[in-house]
Write an enzyme that holds these catalytic residues in place. Structure first.
Site, PDB file in Angstrom:
ATOM      1  N   ASP A   8     -42.581  -0.308 -10.334  1.00 30.86           N
ATOM      2  CA  ASP A   8     -43.004  -0.702 -11.669  1.00 30.86           C
ATOM      3  C   ASP A   8     -44.063   0.233 -12.224  1.00 30.86           C
ATOM      4  O   ASP A   8     -45.223   0.177 -11.821  1.00 30.86           O
ATOM      5  CB  ASP A   8     -43.547  -2.139 -11.607  1.00 30.86           C
ATOM      6  CG  ASP A   8     -43.898  -2.681 -12.971  1.00 30.86           C
ATOM      7  OD1 ASP A   8     -43.619  -2.006 -13.969  1.00 30.86           O
ATOM      8  OD2 ASP A   8     -44.461  -3.788 -13.036  1.00 30.86           O
ATOM      9  N   ASP A  45     -41.494   2.509 -19.178  1.00 31.83           N
ATOM     10  CA  ASP A  45     -41.684   1.441 -18.194  1.00 31.83           C
ATOM     11  C   ASP A  45     -40.427   1.269 -17.346  1.00 31.83           C
ATOM     12  O   ASP A  45     -39.397   0.842 -17.845  1.00 31.83           O
ATOM     13  CB  ASP A  45     -42.008   0.142 -18.929  1.00 31.83           C
ATOM     14  CG  ASP A  45     -42.378  -1.005 -17.989  1.00 31.83           C
ATOM     15  OD1 ASP A  45     -42.430  -0.775 -16.773  1.00 31.83           O
ATOM     16  OD2 ASP A  45     -42.611  -2.110 -18.491  1.00 31.83           O
TER      17      ASP A  45
END
Length: 438
Positions: free
Chosen positions: A99, A308
């Site tokens: 992440d 992201d």
């Protein structure tokens, strides 16, 4: 992944990285991490839960370091990036969602979420729980916005809550990654979750000082996301991941990251995110009438554009989303599925033949400075969300409770994305990601 709102699209998909290690080590990894060369595959698996995910704690600028990693892995793309890493001494392999929007890494330390095996602290000689007296176990610690408290055993307790309803809580600990008896990272601050709603942990890769790259002195990492398969297809293609130098980087095109001083505090700004200067969007060769300022943070921090890996879809602020939707309606108006909103955030969806709709719509391009762009071919403009429905892979960020533009992994397929932290830049390179690990 940002701290997100319920039923966003952020956790629906993330790449699943399974790290299986090969023996191509070229240098020792020691507490100073001078250099490392590792190679391992990444395997894609379906998520055990199908809830949206977007996780972004507060971020801050990472100082550059002189260390050098060279690690390669392959993964198969399902809807998330899950890496299997060797935690502890001797190592226990733990699945963690990769992440780039989160800071704190955490692992599972209980057996409540099969089939994922949790970490057993009693089996690791390098495991250490932070006491309440540790400097991190104080409120309002810079770069660490999560609440920490003392538990009944005088140990440092943390609680991590995401806007999609995901949560994890447990103790802050110090632990190593052990690639071999002679190759380990220095002790890293991690969360050891004793309660969580996810079957896997999180590998926080943002710019915060407690992220994995910052603590492990990683100066560069990259991944290549293979093309996603239909929702009813259990065949998960394999992609690649590098920790360190990427041999393909000579053909990457780079854009400088926007960074923000530590003193700059704006309510809607995530200063630790990988923020890029996007300038516009094209659909079918037509440049949309969106002011470039929409993609940059305003005085209150709204409007930043971040890359992201923990978000599936791309999300746009209202001004940009409205222009995109107007173009979709102009080209495909009668075909749009009326009254349908996928995941509460995406309302540009269709029944029928996705390839035909894609041909009518054309390629979608995200434009950056110096001619750098991400081009999504018309064949991959629509995401199969199941039930015969396909949606443009773009959602409205306001419905997430966010004030940012977020480029998710759906729009990173067949693309190398390199995060060059030392040089404060992000590189993109087109590739057939499913072939790279063969």
């Amino acid at each position: 992944m940002a701290l997100s709102s319920p039923v966003s699209l952020f956790q629906l998909c993330m790449l699943l990285f399974s790290f299986f290690f090969s023996t191509s080590f070229s240098a020792k990894l020691n507490p100073t991490i001078d250099s490392l060369s590792l190679s391992f595959p990444l395997t894609s698996l379906p998520l055990s839960t199908a809830k949206p995910l977007n996780r972004n704690p507060n971020l801050r600028t990472l100082s550059s370091s002189s260390s050098s990693y060279n690690i390669k892995s392959s993964f198969k793309y399902s809807m998330a990036l899950v890496v299997t890493l060797p935690i502890g001494t001797p190592p226990q392999h733990q699945q963690m969602v990769l992440d780039t929007g989160s800071q704190l890494s955490w692992i599972q330390c209980h057996n409540k979420t099969p089939p994922t095996a949790s970490f057993d602290p009693s089996l690791s000689s390098s495991f250490y729980i932070l006491p309440c007296t540790h400097p991190l176990c104080k409120p309002r610690v810079p770069d660490f916005t999560l609440p920490t408290t003392c538990d009944q055993n005088r140990l440092c307790h943390y609680s991590y809550f995401y806007a999609d309803g995901t949560y994890a809580e447990g103790n802050l600990v110090r632990e190593k990654l052990t690639f071999s008896p002679s190759q380990t990272t220095p002790p890293l601050i991690l969360g050891c979750a004793t309660e969580s709603s996810d079957a896997r942990g999180i590998l926080g890769m943002n710019l915060g000082r407690l992220s994995f790259p910052s603590q492990a002195k990683v100066t560069k990492f990259s991944y290549c996301v293979p093309t996603r398969q239909p929702a009813n297809n259990n065949n998960f293609p394999t992609g690649s991941f590098y920790l360190g130098n990427n041999p393909n980087s000579a053909r990457f095109r780079y854009v400088s990251m926007l960074t923000f001083p530590q003193s700059q505090r704006m309510p809607n700004l995530d200063p630790l995110a990988y923020t890029v200067p996007m300038q516009g969007i094209r659909i079918g060769g037509r440049k949309l009438n969106i002011p470039p300022s929409v993609f940059r943070p305003n005085a209150g921090g709204s409007g930043q554009t971040m890359v992201d890996s923990g978000s599936e879809f791309t999300f746009l602020v209202d001004v940009a989303y409205d222009r995109v939707r107007e173009e979709i309606i102009r080209v495909l108006g009668p075909r749009v599925k009326k009254g349908y909103v996928y995941g509460g955030v995406a309302d540009m969806c269709f029944d029928g033949n996705a390839m035909e709709i894609g041909r009518l719509l054309g390629d979608v391009a995200f434009e950056f400075e110096k001619g750098v762009e991400i081009v999504v071919p018309k064949e991959r403009v629509l995401a199969d969300v199941g039930g015969g429905v396909h949606c443009v892979g773009i959602g409205r960020s306001e419905r997430l409770g966010a004030a940012s533009n977020i480029i998710g992994n759906f729009h990173q397929q067949n693309l190398w994305v390199e995060f060059d932290l030392a040089n404060r830049r992000i590189g993109f390179g087109v590739a057939d990601c499913s072939r790279l690990s063969k």
